[in-house]
Design a protein around this motif. Structure first.
Motif, short mmCIF file in Angstrom:
data_model
loop_
_atom_site.label_atom_id
_atom_site.label_comp_id
_atom_site.label_asym_id
_atom_site.label_seq_id
_atom_site.Cartn_x
_atom_site.Cartn_y
_atom_site.Cartn_z
N GLY A 265 1.38 -9.11 8.89
CA GLY A 265 1.83 -7.74 8.72
C GLY A 265 3.29 -7.64 8.34
O GLY A 265 4.04 -8.63 8.39
N ARG A 266 3.72 -6.45 7.97
CA ARG A 266 5.12 -6.18 7.64
C ARG A 266 5.45 -4.76 8.05
O ARG A 266 4.60 -3.85 7.98
CB ARG A 266 5.38 -6.38 6.15
CG ARG A 266 4.64 -5.39 5.25
CD ARG A 266 4.89 -5.67 3.78
NE ARG A 266 4.20 -4.71 2.93
CZ ARG A 266 4.73 -3.56 2.50
NH1 ARG A 266 5.97 -3.24 2.87
NH2 ARG A 266 4.04 -2.74 1.73
N VAL B 46 6.65 -1.11 7.64
CA VAL B 46 6.72 -0.23 6.48
C VAL B 46 7.29 1.14 6.81
O VAL B 46 7.71 1.86 5.90
CB VAL B 46 5.32 -0.07 5.84
CG1 VAL B 46 4.85 -1.38 5.26
CG2 VAL B 46 4.31 0.48 6.86
N ALA C 56 2.02 -2.58 8.34
CA ALA C 56 0.95 -2.59 7.35
C ALA C 56 0.33 -3.97 7.24
O ALA C 56 1.03 -4.99 7.30
CB ALA C 56 1.48 -2.14 5.99
N LYS D 199 -2.99 -6.26 5.12
CA LYS D 199 -3.97 -6.28 4.04
C LYS D 199 -5.39 -6.34 4.58
O LYS D 199 -6.32 -5.88 3.95
CB LYS D 199 -3.72 -7.48 3.12
CG LYS D 199 -2.41 -7.38 2.35
CD LYS D 199 -2.26 -8.57 1.41
CE LYS D 199 -0.95 -8.46 0.61
NZ LYS D 199 -0.78 -9.61 -0.31
N GLU E 144 -2.67 -1.69 3.91
CA GLU E 144 -1.73 -1.55 2.80
C GLU E 144 -2.14 -0.41 1.86
O GLU E 144 -1.31 0.41 1.46
CB GLU E 144 -1.64 -2.87 2.03
CG GLU E 144 -0.98 -4.01 2.79
CD GLU E 144 0.52 -3.97 2.69
OE1 GLU E 144 1.05 -2.98 2.10
OE2 GLU E 144 1.17 -4.89 3.20
N GLU E 145 -3.42 -0.36 1.51
CA GLU E 145 -3.87 0.66 0.57
C GLU E 145 -3.76 2.05 1.16
O GLU E 145 -3.42 3.03 0.48
CB GLU E 145 -5.29 0.37 0.14
CG GLU E 145 -6.26 0.26 1.32
CD GLU E 145 -7.65 -0.14 0.88
OE1 GLU E 145 -8.57 0.04 1.68
OE2 GLU E 145 -7.81 -0.64 -0.25
N TRP F 88 -1.55 2.88 3.44
CA TRP F 88 -0.12 3.21 3.52
C TRP F 88 0.40 3.76 2.20
O TRP F 88 1.22 4.67 2.16
CB TRP F 88 0.68 1.98 3.95
CG TRP F 88 2.16 2.19 3.82
CD1 TRP F 88 3.02 1.62 2.95
CD2 TRP F 88 2.95 3.10 4.60
NE1 TRP F 88 4.29 2.07 3.12
CE2 TRP F 88 4.28 2.99 4.14
CE3 TRP F 88 2.66 4.00 5.63
CZ2 TRP F 88 5.32 3.74 4.68
CZ3 TRP F 88 3.70 4.74 6.17
CH2 TRP F 88 5.01 4.61 5.70
N GLU F 89 -0.08 3.20 1.08
CA GLU F 89 0.34 3.72 -0.21
C GLU F 89 -0.06 5.20 -0.38
O GLU F 89 0.71 6.02 -0.89
CB GLU F 89 -0.27 2.88 -1.33
CG GLU F 89 0.24 1.45 -1.39
CD GLU F 89 1.74 1.39 -1.66
OE1 GLU F 89 2.24 2.29 -2.39
OE2 GLU F 89 2.41 0.48 -1.15
#
Length: 591
Positions: free
Chosen positions: A496-497, A499, A509, A511, A547-548, A550-551
Motif C-alpha cells: 500500500g501507499r 494517498v 491505497a 491494488k 487504487e481505482e 481512489w482515482e
C-alpha cells in the motif's frame, strides 16, 4: 618462614570445618559411626567445593590414633603425617598428569601390600575423568574387590566423563556450589585475622564473582590483599579482576533506559581508557540484567539477589523499568556476546549496537540518565494504588463501549430488516460483499467505525497535504519500524501507499482487494495505528481503498460530482439504510 596461601592455610581439617556440603559430611559421619564405610567413593562437583579436602579428612578419620568421637585429632603421628603428605600408605594422585595405564599399574602393584604406617591404605585420585580408557579398564577389577585394608576416593569435576562401569562400583556424592551467604561468612572469618580493613560489600562481590567456589574466593581475597595492603573495597576487587563495578554497570543501563546517546558514548569511552575488555563488559551487563529480571518478575523468594549487598544503586536503577525492556536489552546483549568473536573492532561494534538498541526501544518513564541513590526512590504506595485504579477504570470504559456498540449494531440490523420488508420492490443485495469504496473491519468499536466514514466528502487542507508529503517521504522507514513490531503486518502493508490525510484519518491505497481487506482487520489495523501514533505524536485512524476507487474519489473531490448511485436515491427508507450502514457499504440496484 615462607608464606602460605589463604586457601591452604584455611583448608578444612575436620568434618565440622567443611562448608556447604552438609549432606556429604552427615552421610560419612554416620557411616563411620556404624562401621559401614564403603570401599570406594566418587566425589563429583565444581572446583573448589571441598572434594579433595573431604577425602583427606576421611583418610585421617579412618587412621587417627586418638579420634575425638568421629573427628580426627590432627595431633597424632598419623594425622600430622597425612596433613604433611608424608605417609606412604595415603596416596594422592593427580590423574590429569598421571593418566596412562602404566601409572595405574604401578598404583595397583602397591595395593597388594598391607599398610606399614597406618591402619588403612587410602588412594585419592583427583580429576579421575582424565584417565585413559585403558587405565580405567585396569582399575576396574581392583576397584570392585579391593583388599579390606584399602579405601579408594575418586574426585572429578566432570562426572559425565567417568565410565558407568567405574561409577557403578562407587558410592557417589554430588558436591554443590557453596551458597553465597556461606562463602561470605567464611570470608569474614578469614578477614578478621588479617591486618587489612575489608568492607563487607567487597566480600559479597568476591563471593559473587567466584560462583560458589570457596577455594577461588579465598584465592581472590588473597590477591586483593596483596594489591591493597591498607583497605579493601568494591573498587579494589573490580580493579584486580579487570572487570567493571556493579554501580558502573547500573550507570550504563540507566543511560540506555534514558536514551542518552552522548552519556552512553562518554561512559563507554571511559571504560576503554581503563582497559576494560569488551567481552567482559557484555558478560557483566548480562549478569546485571539477569538479576534485574529476577527482581522485577517476582523471583526474589526463590532466587534472592545478593547484588544489593554490594551495590546500593541496583534497586534504584531498575525501579521504573518494565521487565519487557530488560528482556529486550538482555536479548540484544546475548546476540552481541555470540557475535563478538566475528568482530575485528569489538569496541566500535558494542557502541553502534547499543546506540541502535536505544533507538529501537521505548524510553523508560521517569528515568534519569545518571542516578543518584540519595535523590531517587521507588514509587510510593499511593502512586501504585492510583495506577491500579486508573487501569481498572480504563478497562471498565472499554467494556461499556463494546457493550454499547453491540446494542447499536443489533438495532441497526433490526431497522434494516424492517425497512426491507416495507419496500419489497427494491432489494439491497448483500452490501457487504459488494465492492466497497472503503474496506473496513466489522469488529471495530462504534467510535472507530464512525471515524472511518468521517473523512469522506472532505477536502485536504494545507496541513493535511504537508503531513501526506511527509508520510510519503518516510513511508519506507515506517515500514521498517513496522517490521520490528510485526513482520506479517509489514508484509501486508508493503503493498500500500498513503494517498490522503483528512484530519486524524489516513487513507492507504492498494491494488489488491485482498491486501486492502486484510490490513483493516484486527490485529493489523491496531498495530499500524499504534506505530503511526507513536511516530506522528497524534491520533491516527486508517482506512484502506483500492487504487481505482481512489482515482474516482479524487476526481469527485476535484470536480465536486455526486455519486451516481446515491444521487438516484429518492425514497426515505433507502436514505435511512445508507445513514445506518454507510454509503460506501450500500449499492442500490433497480429492477
Amino acid at each position: 618462614m615462607s608464606y602460605v596461601a589463604l586457601y591452604r592455610a584455611w583448608r578444612p581439617q575436620r568434618f565440622s570445618d567443611v562448608v556447604g556440603q552438609e549432606h556429604v559430611v552427615t552421610t560419612l559421619i554416620h557411616a563411620l559411626e556404624m562401621n559401614r564405610l564403603a570401599h570406594a567413593y566418587l566425589f563429583a562437583g565444581p572446583r573448589g567445593t571441598g572434594k579433595t579436602s573431604l577425602a583427606k579428612i576421611l583418610a585421617k578419620a579412618v587412621n587417627c590414633e586418638q579420634p575425638e568421637g568421629i573427628e580426627p585429632c590432627n595431633v597424632c603421628p598419623a594425622c600430622t603425617g597425612i596433613n604433611a603428605g608424608a605417609v606412604m600408605d595415603v596416596v594422592e594422585m593427580d590423574a590429569a598428569s598421571n593418566r596412562g595405564i602404566d601409572e595405574i599399574r604401578g598404583l595397583l602393584e602397591q595395593v597388594r601390600y598391607v599398610p606399614t604406617e597406618v591402619k588403612k591404605k587410602v588412594y585419592i585420585i583427583d580429576e579421575v575423568h582424565m584417565l585413559t580408557p585403558e587405565a580405567f579398564n585396569a582399575l576396574l577389577k581392583t576397584l570392585e574387590e579391593p583388599p579390606n585394608y584399602c579405601l579408594f576416593v575418586l574426585a572429578t569435576t566432570e562426572l559425565h566423563k567417568v565410565p558407568a562401569t567405574i561409577a557403578s562400583r562407587c558410592q557417589r556424592f554430588s558436591f554443590g556450589r557453596v551458597k553465597v551467604e556461606r562463602v561470605v561468612q567464611r570470608l569474614q572469618e578469614v578477614a578478621a585475622t588479617l591486618s587489612v580493613a575489608v568492607e563487607e560489600s567487597a566480600l559479597w562481590l568476591i563471593a559473587r564473582l567466584t560462583e560458589g567456589g570457596l577455594r577461588d574466593a579465598l584465592s581472590l581475597l588473597d590477591q586483593v590483599v596483596a594489591f591493597s595492603s591498607d583497605h579493601i573495597g568494591v573498587e579494589q576487587v573490580a580493579e584486580v579482576t579487570g572487570g567493571v563495578s556493579s554501580e558502573k554497570i547500573g550507570e550504563l543501563c540507566s543511560l540506555v533506559f534514558a536514551h542518552d546517546h552522548g552519556g552512553l558514548l562518554s561512559l563507554l569511552s571511559a571504560f576503554w581508557e581503563r582497559g576494560v575488555d569488551p567481552s567482559q563488559l557484555i558478560v557483566e551487563t548480562l549478569s546485571y540484567l539477569r538479576d534485574a529480571i529476577v527482581q522485577k518478575c517476582g523471583g526474589v523468594e526463590i532466587d534472592k539477589s545478593d547484588r544489593v549487598q554490594y551495590d546500593p544503586t541496583f534497586a534504584v536503577v531498575i525501579s521504573h523499568v518494565q521487565p519487557s525492556i530488560l528482556l529486550q536489552i538482555a536479548e540484544r546483549m546475548g546476540h552481541l556476546q555470540a557475535e563478538m568473536r566475528f568482530q575485528s573492532q569489538a569496541r566500535l561494534y558494542i557502541e553502534v549496537s547499543l546506540l541502535a538498541l536505544i533507538d529501537q526501544m521505548d524510553p523508560v518513564v521517569d528515568q534519569k540518565p545518571v542516578l543518584e541513590p540519595s535523590k531517587q526512590g521507588v514509587p510510593s504506595e499511593d502512586l501504585l494504588i492510583m495506577r491500579q485504579e486508573l487501569q481498572q477504570l480504563v478497562q471498565r470504559i472499554e467494556l461499556l463501549e463494546r457493550k454499547q456498540w453491540v446494542e447499536n449494531r443489533q438495532i441497526a440490523e433490526q431497522r434494516t430488516q424492517e425497512a426491507t420488508e416495507e419496500a419489497p420492490e427494491r432489494q439491497i443485495r448483500n452490501p457487504v460483499q459488494e465492492t466497497p469504496l472503503v474496506r473496513q473491519s466489522t469488529s471495530v468499536s462504534p467510535m472507530q467505525s464512525k471515524g472511518r466514514h468521517a473523512w469522506q466528502g472532505k477536502q485536504m487542507n494545507a496541513q493535511d497535504q504537508e503531513l501526506l508529503t511527509t508520510l510519503e517521504q518516510r513511508w519506507v522507514p515506517l515500514l521498517e519500524e513496522m517490521k520490528r513490531t510485526s513482520i506479517q503486518t509489514r508484509a501486508w502493508l508493503y503493498a500500500g501507499r498513503p494517498v490522503g490525510v483528512f484530519g486524524h484519518h489516513l487513507v492507504i491505497a492498494f491494488k489488491s482487494s485482498l491486501h486492502a481487506e486484510t490490513v483493516i482487520k484486527s490485529p493489523h489495523r491496531e498495530l499500524i495505528e499504534e506505530v503511526l501514533q507513536q511516530r506522528l505524536q497524534r491520533p491516527v485512524v486508517i482506512a484502506t481503498i483500492l487504487e481505482e476507487e481512489w482515482e474516482r474519489v479524487k476526481n469527485h473531490m476535484i470536480n465536486g460530482d455526486s455519486d451516481q448511485n446515491v444521487g438516484k436515491v429518492s425514497e426515505p427508507w433507502v436514505g435511512k439504510v445508507i445513514e445506518l450502514l454507510g454509503e460506501d457499504r450500500v449499492r442500490v440496484i433497480d429492477e
